[in-house]
Design a protein around this motif. Structure first.
Motif: not given
Length: 348
Positions: A138-158
């Motif tokens: 729902x937050x993606x539009x024509x100007x969205x270039x990158x989705x950043x995903x940390x996995x395993x995630x910092x600071x949660x660890x999962x």
């Protein structure tokens, strides 16, 4: 669906990269008079008077053997932070484009966005620290270039649910960057195996964590050849120094030692979880696929200050979104972990 030319900044598409002396001549010679170096050597035990390999081929070749990825699909940088910055500068038009982050997450995605004048769209993780795929879409539009995903995630660890990441990869026309700084401690498979499946995938890893080379600043990005070519085009000509290259290459011969450290770290992590759970000021300990644990407490600030007074430093994450009251505790050596537990046992 993914077309690199549709998301690449026009000025980068037309950029003629700097051509260094070591780009223009490859091979061995007896006399080098092309790069204005000091011909006499260095005032050190080892000579560093010659410029390093601008594309770090020897290190990439060894990483290729370990990771099962061709050297042409590997970018090496001055820590993962350089890869993050280069991706912004290559694909995001300042003042026009936006990226999506999923807090709580690694803070440099936001800092680098601000430095590069790129709008940030924050889509918080769910209560169990997983991706809210519908909200991201729902937050993606024509100007969205990158989705950043940390996995395993910092600071949660999962680790993030694999199917959710694959859904984004399959349906997003920009880059999906999966930051796997802690993947060596995880039971999950690396997304490196999916590079041939998804042309918009970038996987970041590092030698700073499991490999114990944080002081050398060696970050890695794995992606399609066309994405790596762009990153090499934008990077400074000699972005990784000769000492870091030589020491990284030496370290990469010691896989057995690193694997032993990983096993011991995981054993110590499990011990820490059991011991911390006994304290009445510990409310929750979140599952971890990393070399740290996120611990929800009754008084994060008080406990943090108490530990500092006793010479023990952890990370206070209580001001981070969805981490209220939480401390992030890195798994130390057995002796360090014993000292932590003994000190906490005296906290009142």
């Amino acid at each position: 669906m993914f077309d690199i030319n549709k998301i690449l900044r026009p000025n980068i598409k037309n950029l003629t990269p700097y051509s260094s002396a070591r780009d223009e001549f490859k091979g061995e010679a007896s006399v080098y008079l092309d790069a204005n170096e000091n011909a006499y050597g260095s005032p050190l035990g080892t000579n560093y008077n010659r410029y390093p390999d601008p594309l770090q081929y020897a290190v990439k070749k060894r990483l290729s053997e370990i990771k099962g990825v061709p050297p042409r699909n590997i970018f090496l940088g001055n820590g993962s932070d350089e890869a993050i910055d280069i991706l912004y500068r290559s694909f995001c038009n300042p003042g026009v484009d936006n990226v999506i982050i999923v807090p709580p997450t690694y803070g440099m995605y936001e800092v680098s966005a601000n430095i590069n004048d790129v709008a940030l769209r924050r889509v918080p993780l769910t209560e169990d620290y997983q991706l809210d795929v519908d909200a991201i879409a729902g937050n993606i539009d024509e100007h969205t270039k990158i989705i950043w995903i940390c996995s395993p995630n910092n600071p949660t660890g999962n680790s993030m649910e694999r199917a959710d990441v694959e859904t984004l990869l399959a349906n997003f026309s920009g880059l999906v960057v999966v930051d796997e700084a802690y993947i060596n401690f995880s039971r999950q498979k690396s997304f490196i195996q999916e590079l041939t499946e998804y042309s918009n995938l970038v996987v970041m890893q590092t030698l700073s964590k499991a490999w114990g080379l944080a002081g050398l600043r060696v970050g890695m990005a794995f992606a399609s050849e066309e994405i790596i070519e762009v990153m090499n085009k934008v990077k400074p000509p000699y972005n990784m120094n000769e000492a870091s290259q030589a020491l990284a290459l030496e370290a990469l011969q010691n896989v057995t030692q690193v694997n032993d450290w990983i096993k011991e770290t995981l054993t110590e992590r499990d011990k820490l979880v059991l011991q911390l759970a006994k304290f009445n000021f510990v409310l929750d300990i979140y599952p971890s696929d990393a070399n740290f644990i996120l611990v929800k407490t009754t008084d994060a600030n008080g406990i943090y200050n108490y530990l500092v007074q006793n010479g023990i430093i952890v990370r206070n994450r209580t001001k981070v979104e969805l981490c209220e009251g939480a401390l992030r505790i890195t798994v130390g050596t057995p002796d360090e972990n014993v000292k932590l537990i003994e000190t906490l046992s005296k906290y009142e």
